[in-house]
Design an enzyme around this catalytic site. Sequence first.
Site, mmCIF file in Angstrom:
data_model
loop_
_atom_site.group_PDB
_atom_site.id
_atom_site.type_symbol
_atom_site.label_atom_id
_atom_site.label_comp_id
_atom_site.label_asym_id
_atom_site.label_seq_id
_atom_site.Cartn_x
_atom_site.Cartn_y
_atom_site.Cartn_z
ATOM 1 N N TYR A 65 0.814 -1.212 0.000
ATOM 2 C CA TYR A 65 0.000 0.000 0.000
ATOM 3 C C TYR A 65 0.848 1.261 0.000
ATOM 4 O O TYR A 65 2.011 1.247 0.400
ATOM 5 C CB TYR A 65 -1.012 -0.001 1.154
ATOM 6 C CG TYR A 65 -0.478 0.347 2.529
ATOM 7 C CD1 TYR A 65 -0.530 1.663 2.991
ATOM 8 C CD2 TYR A 65 0.015 -0.624 3.368
ATOM 9 C CE1 TYR A 65 -0.077 1.994 4.264
ATOM 10 C CE2 TYR A 65 0.458 -0.308 4.639
ATOM 11 C CZ TYR A 65 0.420 1.002 5.076
ATOM 12 O OH TYR A 65 0.866 1.311 6.330
ATOM 13 N N CYS A 66 0.229 2.339 -0.476
ATOM 14 C CA CYS A 66 0.831 3.666 -0.485
ATOM 15 C C CYS A 66 -0.275 4.659 -0.158
ATOM 16 O O CYS A 66 -1.240 4.320 0.516
ATOM 17 C CB CYS A 66 1.511 3.960 -1.821
ATOM 18 S SG CYS A 66 0.376 4.041 -3.225
ATOM 19 N N HIS A 67 -0.174 5.880 -0.652
ATOM 20 C CA HIS A 67 -1.173 6.899 -0.341
ATOM 21 C C HIS A 67 -2.484 6.656 -1.080
ATOM 22 O O HIS A 67 -3.548 6.598 -0.475
ATOM 23 C CB HIS A 67 -0.613 8.283 -0.668
ATOM 24 C CG HIS A 67 -1.482 9.409 -0.201
ATOM 25 N ND1 HIS A 67 -1.423 10.649 -0.764
ATOM 26 C CD2 HIS A 67 -2.425 9.492 0.766
ATOM 27 C CE1 HIS A 67 -2.292 11.446 -0.158
ATOM 28 N NE2 HIS A 67 -2.913 10.767 0.777
#
Length: 108
Positions: A65-67
């Site tokens: 995951y990221c932003h």
Amino acid sequence: MDIVQLGPAELKAWMDEGRMFCLLDVRTDEETAVCSLPNALHIPMNLIPLRQNELPDDGVPLVVYCHHGIRSLHTAMYLADAGFENLYNLQGGIDAWAVEIDGNMMRY
């Protein structure tokens, strides 16, 4: 290889079930200082090629995951090319998690 998109509600269900998986946060140090998911392994995207040996390779699902889910998708595709399997991308990233699951989480 197509990377499976995992929605925030699905990830929450995995957590609630006690399902075995590894969370990989590929955001920057500055971003993780704002908010993060519990028990996530943090390796910034630009360091993945140097530190991918720290990732589990025992078939445990890896949820990246990221932003907003773009960098994590690219990271998951890179890892797939490097031979990793059982890869998932958190659709919408931690921002979607904050909107759909944890309204108290700091957003940026």
